[in-house]
Motif scaffolding. Sequence first.
Motif, PDB file in Angstrom:
ATOM      1  N   LEU A  63       0.830  -1.208   0.000  1.00 29.30           N
ATOM      2  CA  LEU A  63       0.000   0.000   0.000  1.00 29.30           C
ATOM      3  C   LEU A  63       0.865   1.259   0.000  1.00 29.30           C
ATOM      4  O   LEU A  63       0.630   2.199  -0.766  1.00 29.30           O
ATOM      5  N   ILE A  64       1.908   1.280   0.836  1.00 32.62           N
ATOM      6  CA  ILE A  64       2.798   2.446   0.929  1.00 32.62           C
ATOM      7  C   ILE A  64       3.522   2.696  -0.397  1.00 32.62           C
ATOM      8  O   ILE A  64       3.633   3.835  -0.860  1.00 32.62           O
ATOM      9  N   LEU A  65       4.002   1.625  -1.018  1.00 34.30           N
ATOM     10  CA  LEU A  65       4.726   1.759  -2.286  1.00 34.30           C
ATOM     11  C   LEU A  65       3.835   2.334  -3.393  1.00 34.30           C
ATOM     12  O   LEU A  65       4.315   3.041  -4.287  1.00 34.30           O
ATOM     13  N   ASN A  66       2.541   2.030  -3.337  1.00 31.05           N
ATOM     14  CA  ASN A  66       1.637   2.442  -4.407  1.00 31.05           C
ATOM     15  C   ASN A  66       1.059   3.838  -4.223  1.00 31.05           C
ATOM     16  O   ASN A  66       0.468   4.372  -5.164  1.00 31.05           O
ATOM     17  N   ILE A  67       1.207   4.429  -3.052  1.00 32.20           N
ATOM     18  CA  ILE A  67       0.631   5.758  -2.820  1.00 32.20           C
ATOM     19  C   ILE A  67       1.208   6.817  -3.769  1.00 32.20           C
ATOM     20  O   ILE A  67       0.452   7.537  -4.435  1.00 32.20           O
ATOM     21  N   PRO A  68       2.541   6.960  -3.878  1.00 31.72           N
ATOM     22  CA  PRO A  68       3.058   7.972  -4.824  1.00 31.72           C
ATOM     23  C   PRO A  68       2.707   7.669  -6.271  1.00 31.72           C
ATOM     24  O   PRO A  68       2.477   8.594  -7.061  1.00 31.72           O
ATOM     25  N   VAL A  69       2.631   6.383  -6.613  1.00 38.48           N
ATOM     26  CA  VAL A  69       2.263   6.012  -7.983  1.00 38.48           C
ATOM     27  C   VAL A  69       0.808   6.383  -8.261  1.00 38.48           C
ATOM     28  O   VAL A  69       0.461   6.844  -9.357  1.00 38.48           O
ATOM     29  N   ALA A  70      -0.053   6.186  -7.265  1.00 39.89           N
ATOM     30  CA  ALA A  70      -1.466   6.547  -7.422  1.00 39.89           C
ATOM     31  C   ALA A  70      -1.636   8.053  -7.600  1.00 39.89           C
ATOM     32  O   ALA A  70      -2.454   8.510  -8.408  1.00 39.89           O
ATOM     33  N   TRP A 129     -11.027  -5.909 -17.333  1.00 39.67           N
ATOM     34  CA  TRP A 129     -12.179  -5.066 -16.986  1.00 39.67           C
ATOM     35  C   TRP A 129     -11.790  -3.604 -16.789  1.00 39.67           C
ATOM     36  O   TRP A 129     -12.491  -2.847 -16.125  1.00 39.67           O
ATOM     37  N   GLY A 130     -10.679  -3.201 -17.338  1.00 39.04           N
ATOM     38  CA  GLY A 130     -10.346  -1.781 -17.399  1.00 39.04           C
ATOM     39  C   GLY A 130      -9.736  -1.199 -16.142  1.00 39.04           C
ATOM     40  O   GLY A 130      -9.741   0.018 -15.967  1.00 39.04           O
ATOM     41  N   ALA A 131      -9.213  -2.038 -15.266  1.00 35.14           N
ATOM     42  CA  ALA A 131      -8.496  -1.548 -14.086  1.00 35.14           C
ATOM     43  C   ALA A 131      -7.092  -2.130 -14.124  1.00 35.14           C
ATOM     44  O   ALA A 131      -6.662  -2.679 -15.134  1.00 35.14           O
ATOM     45  N   SER A 132      -6.363  -2.013 -13.041  1.00 32.67           N
ATOM     46  CA  SER A 132      -5.041  -2.610 -12.963  1.00 32.67           C
ATOM     47  C   SER A 132      -4.741  -2.927 -11.506  1.00 32.67           C
ATOM     48  O   SER A 132      -5.519  -2.575 -10.613  1.00 32.67           O
ATOM     49  N   THR A 133      -3.622  -3.579 -11.284  1.00 30.23           N
ATOM     50  CA  THR A 133      -3.218  -3.883  -9.914  1.00 30.23           C
ATOM     51  C   THR A 133      -2.226  -2.847  -9.399  1.00 30.23           C
ATOM     52  O   THR A 133      -1.513  -3.097  -8.424  1.00 30.23           O
ATOM     53  N   GLY A 134      -2.175  -1.689 -10.037  1.00 27.48           N
ATOM     54  CA  GLY A 134      -1.318  -0.604  -9.572  1.00 27.48           C
ATOM     55  C   GLY A 134       0.126  -0.774  -9.993  1.00 27.48           C
ATOM     56  O   GLY A 134       0.458  -1.538 -10.899  1.00 27.48           O
ATOM     57  N   GLY A 135       1.004  -0.052  -9.311  1.00 24.74           N
ATOM     58  CA  GLY A 135       2.442  -0.199  -9.559  1.00 24.74           C
ATOM     59  C   GLY A 135       2.842   0.139 -10.976  1.00 24.74           C
ATOM     60  O   GLY A 135       2.585   1.234 -11.487  1.00 24.74           O
ATOM     61  N   LEU A 136       3.456  -0.825 -11.643  1.00 23.81           N
ATOM     62  CA  LEU A 136       4.001  -0.607 -12.980  1.00 23.81           C
ATOM     63  C   LEU A 136       2.930  -0.345 -14.029  1.00 23.81           C
ATOM     64  O   LEU A 136       3.210   0.283 -15.051  1.00 23.81           O
ATOM     65  N   LYS A 147       5.398  10.216 -23.141  1.00 19.34           N
ATOM     66  CA  LYS A 147       6.515  10.106 -24.068  1.00 19.34           C
ATOM     67  C   LYS A 147       6.465   8.869 -24.956  1.00 19.34           C
ATOM     68  O   LYS A 147       7.385   8.613 -25.707  1.00 19.34           O
ATOM     69  N   ASP A 148       5.396   8.093 -24.835  1.00 17.35           N
ATOM     70  CA  ASP A 148       5.268   6.872 -25.622  1.00 17.35           C
ATOM     71  C   ASP A 148       6.468   5.954 -25.417  1.00 17.35           C
ATOM     72  O   ASP A 148       7.051   5.431 -26.354  1.00 17.35           O
ATOM     73  N   LYS A 149       6.852   5.771 -24.161  1.00 13.17           N
ATOM     74  CA  LYS A 149       7.978   4.900 -23.827  1.00 13.17           C
ATOM     75  C   LYS A 149       7.486   3.488 -23.517  1.00 13.17           C
ATOM     76  O   LYS A 149       6.476   3.312 -22.840  1.00 13.17           O
ATOM     77  N   PRO A 150       8.176   2.462 -23.990  1.00 13.85           N
ATOM     78  CA  PRO A 150       7.767   1.090 -23.662  1.00 13.85           C
ATOM     79  C   PRO A 150       8.031   0.778 -22.198  1.00 13.85           C
ATOM     80  O   PRO A 150       9.014   1.238 -21.620  1.00 13.85           O
ATOM     81  N   ILE A 151       7.148  -0.022 -21.605  1.00 17.96           N
ATOM     82  CA  ILE A 151       7.284  -0.362 -20.188  1.00 17.96           C
ATOM     83  C   ILE A 151       8.191  -1.583 -19.992  1.00 17.96           C
ATOM     84  O   ILE A 151       8.684  -1.824 -18.893  1.00 17.96           O
TER      85      ILE A 151
END
Length: 280
Positions: A63-70, A129-136, A147-151
């Motif tokens: 949860l903590i790791l995903n807060i700044p990403v969110a 279903w149009g969501a994700s598990t966060g993070g990457l 920037k159209d950069k590959p992940i």
Amino acid sequence: MVWLEVKKVMIVIIGAFLVAIGVNLFLVPANVYSSGFTGIAQLLSKVLGDYTSIHVSMGLLLLILNIPVAILGWKKVGKTFTIYSFLSVILSSFFLDLVPVKQVSNDILLNAVFGGVIVAVGVGITLKWGASTGGLDIIAMVLSKMKDKPIGPYMFVLNGIIIVTTGLIYDWQKALYTLVFLYASTRVIDAIHTRHLKLTAMIITKKANELKEAIHAKLSRGITMIPAKGAFSNEAREMMMIVITRYELFDLEIIIKEIDPNAFTNIIETTAVYGFFRRE
């Protein structure tokens, strides 16, 4: 639309629960590590518990790791996608603390494979279903819009760090079994959703203007309009060509079903895009 949102929330709940089942019943007991932010949280939790007096649950770390990403996703991607993705993270964190860590099998290979399959089913249905598990996933959306950069390289580096760290601190054999998990999970996600980050949709419709307005209102993508004519009916129609990310596929499908359910749509996996892949 309300029922659709309810089903989407239910899918996110089921997906988060499956991720927790796969991690706590298969990966953690075998010391096999997950991928992405879940793998980082898993590794950090174990390192802190083994080498310090600090004990932090894997769910809380995730949860903590995903807060700044969110926060980044909220500003750069869109509120709806970010809300559902962060809901998935919150539920995954909750279920990771709720589901007990229990060893189902003593075979590390079975743990790696079955853990990978179960986690991938949870991630795959969430993506579908149009969501994700966060993070990457959120980082991928931000890079795509900016920037159209590959992940791919980012995922490779992050998962490589997890594997190398596991090998250096604990056991190289366990690190190699983490590769087995990554392979199994990737294959299953590809089967459920799609392995390509970008997709091309070719839509043949009589309601091109309505569709164009609806797509532009929901997705920040350009559309190419091509005159078309039915070979059998000789009716004049429009073909709309649009390149989207795999995270936008669900929204596009909903728009087409609402505006023109009779439209013929062909979704093609796109290996490369040259030029601007966004509409400001």
